[in-house]
Design an enzyme around this catalytic site. Structure first.
Site, PDB file in Angstrom:
ATOM      1  N   HIS A 277       0.878 -14.064  47.234  1.00 16.81           N
ATOM      2  CA  HIS A 277       0.625 -12.957  48.155  1.00 16.81           C
ATOM      3  C   HIS A 277       1.157 -13.334  49.531  1.00 16.81           C
ATOM      4  O   HIS A 277       1.639 -14.455  49.735  1.00 16.81           O
ATOM      5  CB  HIS A 277      -0.866 -12.631  48.207  1.00 16.81           C
ATOM      6  CG  HIS A 277      -1.362 -11.910  46.995  1.00 16.81           C
ATOM      7  ND1 HIS A 277      -0.974 -10.622  46.671  1.00 16.81           N
ATOM      8  CD2 HIS A 277      -2.209 -12.299  46.003  1.00 16.81           C
ATOM      9  CE1 HIS A 277      -1.558 -10.240  45.545  1.00 16.81           C
ATOM     10  NE2 HIS A 277      -2.307 -11.244  45.121  1.00 16.81           N
TER      11      HIS A 277
ATOM     12  N   ARG B  92       3.326   4.193  35.835  1.00 17.26           N
ATOM     13  CA  ARG B  92       2.974   4.011  34.424  1.00 17.26           C
ATOM     14  C   ARG B  92       2.081   5.164  33.976  1.00 17.26           C
ATOM     15  O   ARG B  92       1.364   5.757  34.786  1.00 17.26           O
ATOM     16  CB  ARG B  92       2.236   2.677  34.223  1.00 17.26           C
ATOM     17  CG  ARG B  92       3.026   1.446  34.651  1.00 17.26           C
ATOM     18  CD  ARG B  92       4.259   1.240  33.818  1.00 17.26           C
ATOM     19  NE  ARG B  92       5.011   0.062  34.200  1.00 17.26           N
ATOM     20  CZ  ARG B  92       5.021  -1.083  33.513  1.00 17.26           C
ATOM     21  NH1 ARG B  92       4.293  -1.194  32.416  1.00 17.26           N
ATOM     22  NH2 ARG B  92       5.739  -2.111  33.924  1.00 17.26           N
TER      23      ARG B  92
ATOM     24  N   ASN C 195       0.673 -16.762  50.977  1.00 18.98           N
ATOM     25  CA  ASN C 195       1.432 -17.833  50.332  1.00 18.98           C
ATOM     26  C   ASN C 195       2.879 -17.847  50.801  1.00 18.98           C
ATOM     27  O   ASN C 195       3.453 -18.907  51.077  1.00 18.98           O
ATOM     28  CB  ASN C 195       1.388 -17.660  48.822  1.00 18.98           C
ATOM     29  CG  ASN C 195      -0.012 -17.515  48.282  1.00 18.98           C
ATOM     30  OD1 ASN C 195      -0.370 -16.458  47.755  1.00 18.98           O
ATOM     31  ND2 ASN C 195      -0.846 -18.529  48.422  1.00 18.98           N
TER      32      ASN C 195
ATOM     33  N   LYS D 209       6.150   1.150  27.666  1.00 19.46           N
ATOM     34  CA  LYS D 209       5.909   0.364  26.458  1.00 19.46           C
ATOM     35  C   LYS D 209       6.611   0.991  25.258  1.00 19.46           C
ATOM     36  O   LYS D 209       6.621   0.403  24.164  1.00 19.46           O
ATOM     37  CB  LYS D 209       4.411   0.253  26.197  1.00 19.46           C
ATOM     38  CG  LYS D 209       3.681  -0.576  27.263  1.00 19.46           C
ATOM     39  CD  LYS D 209       2.207  -0.715  26.939  1.00 19.46           C
ATOM     40  CE  LYS D 209       1.501  -1.558  27.992  1.00 19.46           C
ATOM     41  NZ  LYS D 209       0.046  -1.701  27.716  1.00 19.46           N
TER      42      LYS D 209
ATOM     43  N   ASP E 266       4.668  -9.575  53.800  1.00 20.63           N
ATOM     44  CA  ASP E 266       4.681  -8.353  52.990  1.00 20.63           C
ATOM     45  C   ASP E 266       5.538  -7.258  53.626  1.00 20.63           C
ATOM     46  O   ASP E 266       6.367  -6.636  52.950  1.00 20.63           O
ATOM     47  CB  ASP E 266       3.259  -7.809  52.825  1.00 20.63           C
ATOM     48  CG  ASP E 266       2.532  -8.431  51.644  1.00 20.63           C
ATOM     49  OD1 ASP E 266       3.128  -9.256  50.941  1.00 20.63           O
ATOM     50  OD2 ASP E 266       1.348  -8.090  51.437  1.00 20.63           O
TER      51      ASP E 266
END
Length: 382
Positions: free
Chosen positions: A122, A36, A125, A58, A152
């Site tokens: 994460h 970004r 979880n 955006k 992960d």
């Protein structure tokens, strides 16, 4: 390298997707991380070998640039929650219409369907939802996640990379791309297939932390040495266990049976006392060259200087002197050639990459002027 010629667009994210992108880059893919704009610094610590393009998503113009990058590439790797790319008009079905050969990998915690598909989470979880967390931890203690490695990275980034490579292979036969739905819950569970499928043979009949491979067995655990370091013991098989006892100078005839569960606490006490009598270096010297399955627990500072790792060049240094693991596995003809230059800063390659994808210098200058793209010229070669 094995993936030379493959172009990957990686939407910037955290941990799992950057790891997936780094794997692809290490093995030769051209990985372009889309960052970004107006971001001070990248949080991607796994940017090795990647290029960075900074886009303002955006703006409709920025979205149009990303569309062009995606449809002219082989792989799109996106880590966003379900629906984010669709809102931009860049969902897989839209892009596959423009490029039917595109492989669109979606790496998320809970997958693209199901009641948790839009939920935040994460590693801990996802590991919990896979069932594996319930089996991790010592006896009489609460479940404990082993860093954020299982969901992960093993079930997420690595599994997604495998999916991408499988899709690339299949495309050589069909000529068609496809969508990869990589759920970290399912990836973690799949990595744990041995645990699931070995329940029938009695490996996990006892409570957490009381079984053969979960720290329950005294001959499959770690022990502190006299200098505050540790040794790892994995003497499961009888022939290895005998060599463990020999190294510890213990008489098997004076000890309880190896597989007597009720005597495991006493065996652990004996092993604990014995390992505490010498330093890690002393125990390493005793057990090196044996089949006792006893090794030092190496710190990050020790690991690259260990003779075995040193002989194999298992760890590498980048241009700043920072160490990290060498890409694995090692291919005989087309091994990975990891980039040793510093990781890219945000927007470092914007001009270079956009030029390669067909944008003119005038178009790039115009987009820079109105904030559609950013170029960090500090280290840019252009």
């Amino acid at each position: 390298m094995a993936l030379a010629g493959v172009r990957v667009i990686e939407l910037a994210g955290l941990a799992p997707a950057p790891f997936c992108g780094m794997i692809l880059a290490d093995f030769g893919a051209k990985v372009i991380r889309v960052d970004r704009t107006k971001v001070a610094m990248s949080l991607d610590t796994q940017g090795r070998g990647k290029q960075s393009v900074a886009l303002n998503l955006k703006s409709s113009e920025g979205v149009a640039v990303l569309r062009k990058l995606c449809v002219q590439s082989d792989v799109v790797l996106e880590p966003y929650r379900k629906g984010v790319m669709e809102k931009l008009g860049l969902g897989p079905h839209e892009l596959l219409k423009e490029n039917p050969r595109l492989i669109y990998a979606r790496l998320t915690g809970y997958g693209q369907s199901g009641s948790y598909a839009n939920a935040a989470g994460h590693d801990i979880n996802y590991l919990a939802m896979s069932g594996l967390l319930s089996r991790l931890g010592r006896s009489e203690e609460k479940p404990c996640a082993p860093l954020n490695l299982v969901a992960d990275f093993a079930g997420g980034g690595l599994t997604c990379a495998m999916g991408i490579v499988l899709a690339l292979l299949e495309r050589t036969k069909s000529g068609k791309g496809q969508i990869i739905d990589a759920s970290m819950v399912e990836g973690a569970a799949y990595v744990g297939s041995f645990v699931w499928k070995s329940r029938s043979v009695g490996l996990w009949d006892r409570s957490r932390g009381q079984n053969l491979l979960d720290s329950g067995a005294p001959f499959y655990d770690t022990y502190q040495t006299s200098d505050g370091k540790y040794m790892a013991v994995g003497a499961l098989e009888p022939q290895f266990y005998i060599q463990l006892l020999q190294g510890l100078e213990l008489d098997a005839g004076e000890l309880p049976s190896q597989m007597s569960f009720s005597d495991w606490p006493e065996l652990r006490r004996i092993f604990t006392e014995r390992f505490a009598s010498k330093s890690q270096a002393e125990w390493s010297e005793i057990f090196d060259g044996t089949d006792a399955c006893v090794t030092p627990v190496l710190s990050f500072d020790q690991v690259s200087s260990h003779p075995h790792n040193k002989e194999r060049a298992s760890f590498i240094e980048d241009s700043s002197g920072a160490e990290s693991p060498r890409p694995a596995p090692v291919l005989s003809r087309t091994p990975a050639e990891p980039c040793l230059a510093p990781d890219p800063v945000i927007g470092e390659h914007t001009v270079e990459v956009l030029g390669e994808y067909g944008f003119t210098s005038a178009e790039i200058d115009q987009m820079r002027a109105v904030g559609v793209v950013e170029c960090n010229a500090v280290r840019s070669k252009l």
